[in-house]
Design an enzyme around this catalytic site. Structure first.
Site, PDB file in Angstrom:
ATOM      1  N   ARG A   1       0.365  -1.316  -0.074  1.00 11.73           N
ATOM      2  CA  ARG A   1       0.062   0.391  -0.365  1.00 11.73           C
ATOM      3  C   ARG A   1       0.925   1.363   0.108  1.00 11.73           C
ATOM      4  O   ARG A   1       1.502   1.134   0.905  1.00 11.73           O
ATOM      5  CB  ARG A   1      -0.789   0.146   1.154  1.00 11.73           C
ATOM      6  CG  ARG A   1      -1.956  -1.132   1.206  1.00 11.73           C
ATOM      7  CD  ARG A   1      -3.014  -0.316   0.244  1.00 11.73           C
ATOM      8  NE  ARG A   1      -4.394  -1.106  -0.166  1.00 11.73           N
ATOM      9  CZ  ARG A   1      -4.585  -2.513  -1.049  1.00 11.73           C
ATOM     10  NH1 ARG A   1      -3.234  -2.100  -1.849  1.00 11.73           N
ATOM     11  NH2 ARG A   1      -5.809  -3.234  -0.786  1.00 11.73           N
TER      12      ARG A   1
ATOM     13  N   ASP B   1       4.918  -0.572  -6.946  1.00  9.18           N
ATOM     14  CA  ASP B   1       3.392  -0.996  -7.890  1.00  9.18           C
ATOM     15  C   ASP B   1       2.262   0.006  -7.042  1.00  9.18           C
ATOM     16  O   ASP B   1       0.911   0.052  -7.017  1.00  9.18           O
ATOM     17  CB  ASP B   1       3.667  -2.092  -7.541  1.00  9.18           C
ATOM     18  CG  ASP B   1       1.806  -2.706  -8.364  1.00  9.18           C
ATOM     19  OD1 ASP B   1       1.988  -2.286  -9.642  1.00  9.18           O
ATOM     20  OD2 ASP B   1       1.493  -4.004  -7.714  1.00  9.18           O
TER      21      ASP B   1
ATOM     22  N   GLU C   1      -2.964   7.476  -4.974  1.00  6.20           N
ATOM     23  CA  GLU C   1      -2.427   6.511  -6.423  1.00  6.20           C
ATOM     24  C   GLU C   1      -5.307   6.579  -6.642  1.00  6.20           C
ATOM     25  O   GLU C   1      -4.870   6.389  -7.985  1.00  6.20           O
ATOM     26  CB  GLU C   1      -2.081   5.676  -6.273  1.00  6.20           C
ATOM     27  CG  GLU C   1      -3.289   4.488  -5.243  1.00  6.20           C
ATOM     28  CD  GLU C   1      -3.098   2.803  -5.360  1.00  6.20           C
ATOM     29  OE1 GLU C   1      -1.729   2.914  -5.636  1.00  6.20           O
ATOM     30  OE2 GLU C   1      -3.907   1.422  -5.898  1.00  6.20           O
TER      31      GLU C   1
ATOM     32  N   HIS D   1      -0.044  -0.124 -10.123  1.00  6.15           N
ATOM     33  CA  HIS D   1      -1.162  -1.303  -8.466  1.00  6.15           C
ATOM     34  C   HIS D   1      -1.515  -2.923  -9.537  1.00  6.15           C
ATOM     35  O   HIS D   1      -2.460  -3.248  -9.932  1.00  6.15           O
ATOM     36  CB  HIS D   1      -2.521  -0.839  -7.935  1.00  6.15           C
ATOM     37  CG  HIS D   1      -2.561  -1.053  -6.671  1.00  6.15           C
ATOM     38  ND1 HIS D   1      -3.111  -0.364  -5.777  1.00  6.15           N
ATOM     39  CD2 HIS D   1      -2.954  -2.585  -6.693  1.00  6.15           C
ATOM     40  CE1 HIS D   1      -3.293  -1.528  -4.881  1.00  6.15           C
ATOM     41  NE2 HIS D   1      -2.874  -2.522  -5.524  1.00  6.15           N
TER      42      HIS D   1
HETATM   43  C1  COI Z   1      -5.488  -5.701  -2.695  1.00 11.73           C
HETATM   44  O1  COI Z   1      -6.461  -7.273  -3.205  1.00 11.73           O
HETATM   45  O2  COI Z   1      -5.441  -6.045  -1.575  1.00 11.73           O
HETATM   46  C2  COI Z   1      -5.788  -5.123  -3.454  1.00 11.73           C
HETATM   47  O3  COI Z   1      -4.510  -4.247  -3.566  1.00 11.73           O
HETATM   48  C3  COI Z   1      -5.606  -5.511  -4.812  1.00 11.73           C
HETATM   49  C4  COI Z   1      -7.113  -4.299  -5.557  1.00 11.73           C
HETATM   50  C5  COI Z   1      -6.563  -3.287  -5.596  1.00 11.73           C
HETATM   51  C6  COI Z   1      -7.625  -5.673  -6.691  1.00 11.73           C
END
Ligand code: COI
Length: 326
Positions: free
Chosen positions: A231, A255, A260, A292
């Protein structure tokens, strides 16, 4: 059972069709993010499937008043929910699990790309600069890697990384027995002071906010490589920029990025973006930015859709949902 899907993507269609048939649910959908302006679309449905988007008290109240009882997020993270409000309203919330190989593989790829200066090599190849100067890398196998967060993804990364032969130090407030076969758990301070590469796999919590900041970055080895597939809020971006400019941080592969929301997953070609941190980071030859996408594999998308539908069904049947948050 009727489930309304927000942020429906075309690449998810085959999986929504497959699993709605398998679980006997009726699906309605929109490609839009949930908002107060489009919440009415979910009227007449019991369940919602969303991705990471702002589920604040106001919108939760609105969905509750429209008859929504269960919400599943097609993500591992759940920091986007006002959980206190959900609890107050009696809304059941869950996340999903998906193949941890997706993010673990990607993080290792980013480590290798950073160690071998691949962004710089590719950028220069595109302008026919085939010289070697400045392209010499380091060997991942010779590095000590610090893994912060050893949940499913961190643990998988450690197992895969063990094949490279690098030394690994791990930090987590809940140590995992299996991880101890491959990595040594140490306190955060020792990890930060010792490693050549740090990779973040911790959730976004108030305690973890800006875990890497001027003070913690200063403790790290000169030239340290930072990998973030978790994150954006785990890193103080301004501090990271300062430490890349000073040379303290040798490379970063991100990433995820603070702020974002509103950018990633949209095609904003030719638009002026208001994210100055992104513009600065993008200009550095030793920084890799991706939008991401670490999770984004066939298997993970299949898993996300399946568990999102299954989660709503389990809630309705009063059975235990393994990914229940509240
Ligand atoms: C999550 O699974 O928490 C991710 O970061 C991916 C999601 C934004 C699709």
């Amino acid at each position: 059972m009727k489930i309304f899907v927000y942020n429906y993507r075309d690449d998810e269609a085959e999986f929504f069709e497959k699993y709605s048939n398998e679980y006997g649910v009726e699906i309605g959908f929109t490609k839009e993010y949930p908002s107060t302006g489009n919440a009415e679309l979910a009227k007449g449905y019991e369940g919602l499937s969303i991705i990471v988007s702002d589920m604040n008290a106001g919108i939760l109240q609105q969905f509750h008043d429209l008859g929504i009882k269960y919400i599943t997020s097609r993500s591992v993270g759940f920091e986007h929910f006002d959980l206190a409000k959900a609890k107050e309203l009696g809304l059941k919330i869950s996340t999903v699990a998906y193949s941890p190989n997706s993010v673990a593989n990607y993080a290792i790829m980013l480590m290798l790309m950073s160690c071998r200066k691949v962004k710089n090599i590719m950028d220069r190849h595109s302008v026919q600069d085939f010289s070697l100067a400045g392209k010499r890398g380091i060997e991942l196998s010779e590095c000590t890697v610090g893994i912060i967060g050893t949940g499913k993804i961190g643990k998988t990364l450690i197992q895969h990384l063990s094949g490279f032969g690098c030394k690994m130090l791990a930090y987590d407030i809940y140590p995992n027995e299996e991880v101890k076969n491959y990595a040594e758990y140490v306190d955060l301070e020792t990890l930060l002071r010792t490693v050549d590469i740090v990779t973040l796999h911790a959730p976004s919590t108030p305690e973890n906010y800006h875990l890497l900041n001027d003070e913690t970055l200063n403790k790290m080895k000169n030239g340290v490589i930072i990998i973030n597939t978790a994150r954006g809020g785990l890193i103080d971006t301004q501090a990271l920029i300062r430490n890349i400019e000073s040379g303290k941080v040798g490379a970063a592969a991100l990433d995820v990025l603070e702020n974002e929301f509103g950018l990633y997953y949209l095609n904003l070609t030719s638009q002026v973006l208001g994210n100055q941190d992104m513009a600065i980071l993008k200009s550095f030859p030793n920084v890799i930015l991706t939008p991401h996408t670490a999770f984004y594999t066939d298997q993970a998308v299949n898993d996300m859709v399946k568990h999102s539908i299954r989660g709503c069904c389990l809630f309705k049947e009063g059975q235990k949902n393994p990914f229940e948050v509240v």
